[in-house]
Design a protein around this motif. Sequence first.
Motif, PDB file in Angstrom:
ATOM      1  N   ASP A   1       8.804 -10.312 -30.193  1.00 12.02           N
ATOM      2  CA  ASP A   1       8.150 -11.599 -30.415  1.00 12.02           C
ATOM      3  C   ASP A   1       7.425 -11.522 -31.751  1.00 12.02           C
ATOM      4  O   ASP A   1       6.271 -11.083 -31.826  1.00 12.02           O
ATOM      5  CB  ASP A   1       7.180 -11.898 -29.283  1.00 12.02           C
ATOM      6  N   VAL A   2       8.121 -11.922 -32.812  1.00  9.09           N
ATOM      7  CA  VAL A   2       7.575 -11.806 -34.162  1.00  9.09           C
ATOM      8  C   VAL A   2       6.332 -12.679 -34.323  1.00  9.09           C
ATOM      9  O   VAL A   2       5.342 -12.261 -34.917  1.00  9.09           O
ATOM     10  CB  VAL A   2       8.647 -12.156 -35.215  1.00  9.09           C
ATOM     11  N   GLU A   3       6.374 -13.904 -33.780  1.00 12.52           N
ATOM     12  CA  GLU A   3       5.232 -14.804 -33.924  1.00 12.52           C
ATOM     13  C   GLU A   3       4.001 -14.270 -33.210  1.00 12.52           C
ATOM     14  O   GLU A   3       2.882 -14.436 -33.675  1.00 12.52           O
ATOM     15  CB  GLU A   3       5.581 -16.197 -33.415  1.00 12.52           C
ATOM     16  N   GLY A   4       4.206 -13.611 -32.078  1.00 11.55           N
ATOM     17  CA  GLY A   4       3.091 -13.046 -31.328  1.00 11.55           C
ATOM     18  C   GLY A   4       2.757 -11.634 -31.759  1.00 11.55           C
ATOM     19  O   GLY A   4       1.854 -11.009 -31.202  1.00 11.55           O
ATOM     20  N   SER A   5       3.480 -11.129 -32.746  1.00 11.96           N
ATOM     21  CA  SER A   5       3.299  -9.762 -33.246  1.00 11.96           C
ATOM     22  C   SER A   5       3.322  -8.730 -32.118  1.00 11.96           C
ATOM     23  O   SER A   5       2.502  -7.824 -32.077  1.00 11.96           O
ATOM     24  CB  SER A   5       2.001  -9.627 -34.034  1.00 11.96           C
ATOM     25  N   CYS A   6       4.279  -8.903 -31.185  1.00 10.07           N
ATOM     26  CA  CYS A   6       4.333  -7.933 -30.097  1.00 10.07           C
ATOM     27  C   CYS A   6       5.774  -7.643 -29.676  1.00 10.07           C
ATOM     28  O   CYS A   6       6.696  -8.408 -29.950  1.00 10.07           O
ATOM     29  CB  CYS A   6       3.510  -8.389 -28.902  1.00 10.07           C
ATOM     30  N   ILE A   7       5.908  -6.510 -29.034  1.00 15.08           N
ATOM     31  CA  ILE A   7       7.165  -6.071 -28.446  1.00 15.08           C
ATOM     32  C   ILE A   7       6.909  -5.938 -26.959  1.00 15.08           C
ATOM     33  O   ILE A   7       5.937  -5.302 -26.545  1.00 15.08           O
ATOM     34  CB  ILE A   7       7.600  -4.709 -29.028  1.00 15.08           C
ATOM     35  N   ARG A   8       7.772  -6.549 -26.153  1.00  6.98           N
ATOM     36  CA  ARG A   8       7.652  -6.451 -24.693  1.00  6.98           C
ATOM     37  C   ARG A   8       8.775  -5.577 -24.171  1.00  6.98           C
ATOM     38  O   ARG A   8       9.930  -5.751 -24.553  1.00  6.98           O
ATOM     39  CB  ARG A   8       7.740  -7.827 -24.057  1.00  6.98           C
ATOM     40  N   THR A   9       8.423  -4.667 -23.293  1.00  6.71           N
ATOM     41  CA  THR A   9       9.416  -3.791 -22.695  1.00  6.71           C
ATOM     42  C   THR A   9       8.970  -3.482 -21.278  1.00  6.71           C
ATOM     43  O   THR A   9       7.997  -4.052 -20.782  1.00  6.71           O
ATOM     44  CB  THR A   9       9.630  -2.515 -23.543  1.00  6.71           C
ATOM     45  N   GLY A  10       9.666  -2.604 -20.633  1.00  6.81           N
ATOM     46  CA  GLY A  10       9.313  -2.205 -19.281  1.00  6.81           C
ATOM     47  C   GLY A  10       9.665  -0.754 -19.051  1.00  6.81           C
ATOM     48  O   GLY A  10      10.361  -0.130 -19.848  1.00  6.81           O
ATOM     49  N   PHE A  11       9.159  -0.248 -17.946  1.00  7.58           N
ATOM     50  CA  PHE A  11       9.370   1.151 -17.626  1.00  7.58           C
ATOM     51  C   PHE A  11       9.406   1.306 -16.115  1.00  7.58           C
ATOM     52  O   PHE A  11       8.515   0.821 -15.417  1.00  7.58           O
ATOM     53  CB  PHE A  11       8.221   1.978 -18.210  1.00  7.58           C
ATOM     54  N   ARG A  12      10.449   1.926 -15.619  1.00 10.16           N
ATOM     55  CA  ARG A  12      10.522   2.229 -14.197  1.00 10.16           C
ATOM     56  C   ARG A  12      10.139   3.687 -14.024  1.00 10.16           C
ATOM     57  O   ARG A  12      10.871   4.582 -14.414  1.00 10.16           O
ATOM     58  CB  ARG A  12      11.923   1.973 -13.652  1.00 10.16           C
ATOM     59  N   GLY A  13       8.981   3.898 -13.448  1.00 10.02           N
ATOM     60  CA  GLY A  13       8.478   5.249 -13.232  1.00 10.02           C
ATOM     61  C   GLY A  13       8.854   5.783 -11.867  1.00 10.02           C
ATOM     62  O   GLY A  13       9.689   5.204 -11.164  1.00 10.02           O
ATOM     63  N   ASP A  14       8.221   6.846 -11.475  1.00 15.38           N
ATOM     64  CA  ASP A  14       8.469   7.439 -10.167  1.00 15.38           C
ATOM     65  C   ASP A  14       7.858   6.613  -9.041  1.00 15.38           C
ATOM     66  O   ASP A  14       8.310   6.695  -7.908  1.00 15.38           O
ATOM     67  CB  ASP A  14       7.879   8.853 -10.104  1.00 15.38           C
ATOM     68  N   HIS A  15       6.823   5.821  -9.345  1.00 11.55           N
ATOM     69  CA  HIS A  15       6.073   5.135  -8.297  1.00 11.55           C
ATOM     70  C   HIS A  15       6.136   3.616  -8.364  1.00 11.55           C
ATOM     71  O   HIS A  15       5.849   2.960  -7.361  1.00 11.55           O
ATOM     72  CB  HIS A  15       4.613   5.582  -8.337  1.00 11.55           C
ATOM     73  N   ALA A  16       6.464   3.051  -9.497  1.00 14.52           N
ATOM     74  CA  ALA A  16       6.510   1.591  -9.646  1.00 14.52           C
ATOM     75  C   ALA A  16       7.214   1.251 -10.953  1.00 14.52           C
ATOM     76  O   ALA A  16       7.583   2.130 -11.729  1.00 14.52           O
ATOM     77  CB  ALA A  16       5.101   1.002  -9.633  1.00 14.52           C
ATOM     78  N   THR A  17       7.365  -0.036 -11.190  1.00 13.61           N
ATOM     79  CA  THR A  17       7.917  -0.539 -12.436  1.00 13.61           C
ATOM     80  C   THR A  17       6.793  -1.258 -13.168  1.00 13.61           C
ATOM     81  O   THR A  17       6.042  -2.017 -12.563  1.00 13.61           O
ATOM     82  CB  THR A  17       9.086  -1.507 -12.161  1.00 13.61           C
ATOM     83  N   TYR A  18       6.682  -1.006 -14.459  1.00 13.09           N
ATOM     84  CA  TYR A  18       5.557  -1.506 -15.240  1.00 13.09           C
ATOM     85  C   TYR A  18       6.038  -2.317 -16.427  1.00 13.09           C
ATOM     86  O   TYR A  18       7.044  -1.985 -17.046  1.00 13.09           O
ATOM     87  CB  TYR A  18       4.715  -0.330 -15.775  1.00 13.09           C
ATOM     88  N   ARG A  19       5.274  -3.349 -16.764  1.00 11.68           N
ATOM     89  CA  ARG A  19       5.479  -4.036 -18.035  1.00 11.68           C
ATOM     90  C   ARG A  19       4.699  -3.271 -19.080  1.00 11.68           C
ATOM     91  O   ARG A  19       3.652  -2.701 -18.780  1.00 11.68           O
ATOM     92  CB  ARG A  19       4.968  -5.472 -17.975  1.00 11.68           C
ATOM     93  N   ALA A  20       5.208  -3.267 -20.283  1.00 15.02           N
ATOM     94  CA  ALA A  20       4.496  -2.618 -21.385  1.00 15.02           C
ATOM     95  C   ALA A  20       4.631  -3.487 -22.628  1.00 15.02           C
ATOM     96  O   ALA A  20       5.630  -4.179 -22.802  1.00 15.02           O
ATOM     97  CB  ALA A  20       5.055  -1.224 -21.642  1.00 15.02           C
ATOM     98  N   MET A  21       3.615  -3.437 -23.455  1.00 15.11           N
ATOM     99  CA  MET A  21       3.617  -4.189 -24.697  1.00 15.11           C
ATOM    100  C   MET A  21       3.140  -3.297 -25.827  1.00 15.11           C
ATOM    101  O   MET A  21       2.248  -2.468 -25.638  1.00 15.11           O
ATOM    102  CB  MET A  21       2.697  -5.407 -24.588  1.00 15.11           C
ATOM    103  N   VAL A  22       3.747  -3.486 -26.977  1.00 14.46           N
ATOM    104  CA  VAL A  22       3.280  -2.845 -28.200  1.00 14.46           C
ATOM    105  C   VAL A  22       2.938  -3.991 -29.141  1.00 14.46           C
ATOM    106  O   VAL A  22       3.793  -4.815 -29.457  1.00 14.46           O
ATOM    107  CB  VAL A  22       4.358  -1.932 -28.824  1.00 14.46           C
ATOM    108  N   LEU A  23       1.683  -4.066 -29.545  1.00 12.49           N
ATOM    109  CA  LEU A  23       1.230  -5.146 -30.416  1.00 12.49           C
ATOM    110  C   LEU A  23       0.778  -4.580 -31.743  1.00 12.49           C
ATOM    111  O   LEU A  23       0.152  -3.516 -31.783  1.00 12.49           O
ATOM    112  CB  LEU A  23       0.042  -5.891 -29.793  1.00 12.49           C
ATOM    113  N   PHE A  24       1.085  -5.305 -32.798  1.00  7.96           N
ATOM    114  CA  PHE A  24       0.547  -4.959 -34.108  1.00  7.96           C
ATOM    115  C   PHE A  24      -0.464  -6.026 -34.480  1.00  7.96           C
ATOM    116  O   PHE A  24      -0.119  -7.179 -34.712  1.00  7.96           O
ATOM    117  CB  PHE A  24       1.647  -4.853 -35.165  1.00  7.96           C
ATOM    118  N   ASP A  25      -1.729  -5.651 -34.479  1.00  7.91           N
ATOM    119  CA  ASP A  25      -2.830  -6.548 -34.800  1.00  7.91           C
ATOM    120  C   ASP A  25      -3.102  -6.443 -36.298  1.00  7.91           C
ATOM    121  O   ASP A  25      -3.753  -5.492 -36.752  1.00  7.91           O
ATOM    122  CB  ASP A  25      -4.059  -6.160 -33.977  1.00  7.91           C
TER     123      ASP A  25
END
Length: 183
Positions: free
Chosen positions: A24-48
């Motif tokens: 998301d270039v306009e929001g300056s962020c990258i959205r991804t996800g991760f399936r771990g051993d116990h749950a699935t998580y959303r993750a974001m990397v933002l450049f402020d």
Amino acid sequence: MSSLVTLDSLARYLDRDEWRYDLDVEGSCIRTGFRGDHATYRAMVLFDVDKQRVRFIVPNYLNLTKIPDKARVLERLMELNMQYILLKFGYDPADGEVRAEIDVPVNDSNISYEGFRRCLYCLLTAVDEEYPEMMRLMWGTSTPKNKPETSGEEGEGGAASEEPGGEEGPPDNPPPNIRKPRI
């Protein structure tokens, strides 16, 4: 003051590890996800750009809205904040959200692939390792029966679309591990 970091350079780091993500270039962020051993998580990397920092965030890690005894969970989160150097957990009493995040100042410098990877993988490993204890503190030994089988699903672009630790309780059966971050 300009930084050597760009959102595109951060996305290239994810490409090197073959992560799926939405940019998301306009929001300056990258959205991804991760399936771990116990749950699935959303993750974001933002450049402020304004504060010259890269933020690694697991939003909605937990939701404490329907938890009658929040004190036990919040006490554990504070213990974790003391234990980890960069990783911090935050709680928003307005909506019950608990998030985990790492902020890395970049100013006039760059963040290396190794540094980026270490921050992202440490964040995801820590939230997944702490998840069973958080569920125990939130729900005790009994779990509600109306909880979906997994705490999240893969959505478009591979980013997880549901949050773990929702208002209904822990998943009955944790999802299989797809990728366990390791440094």
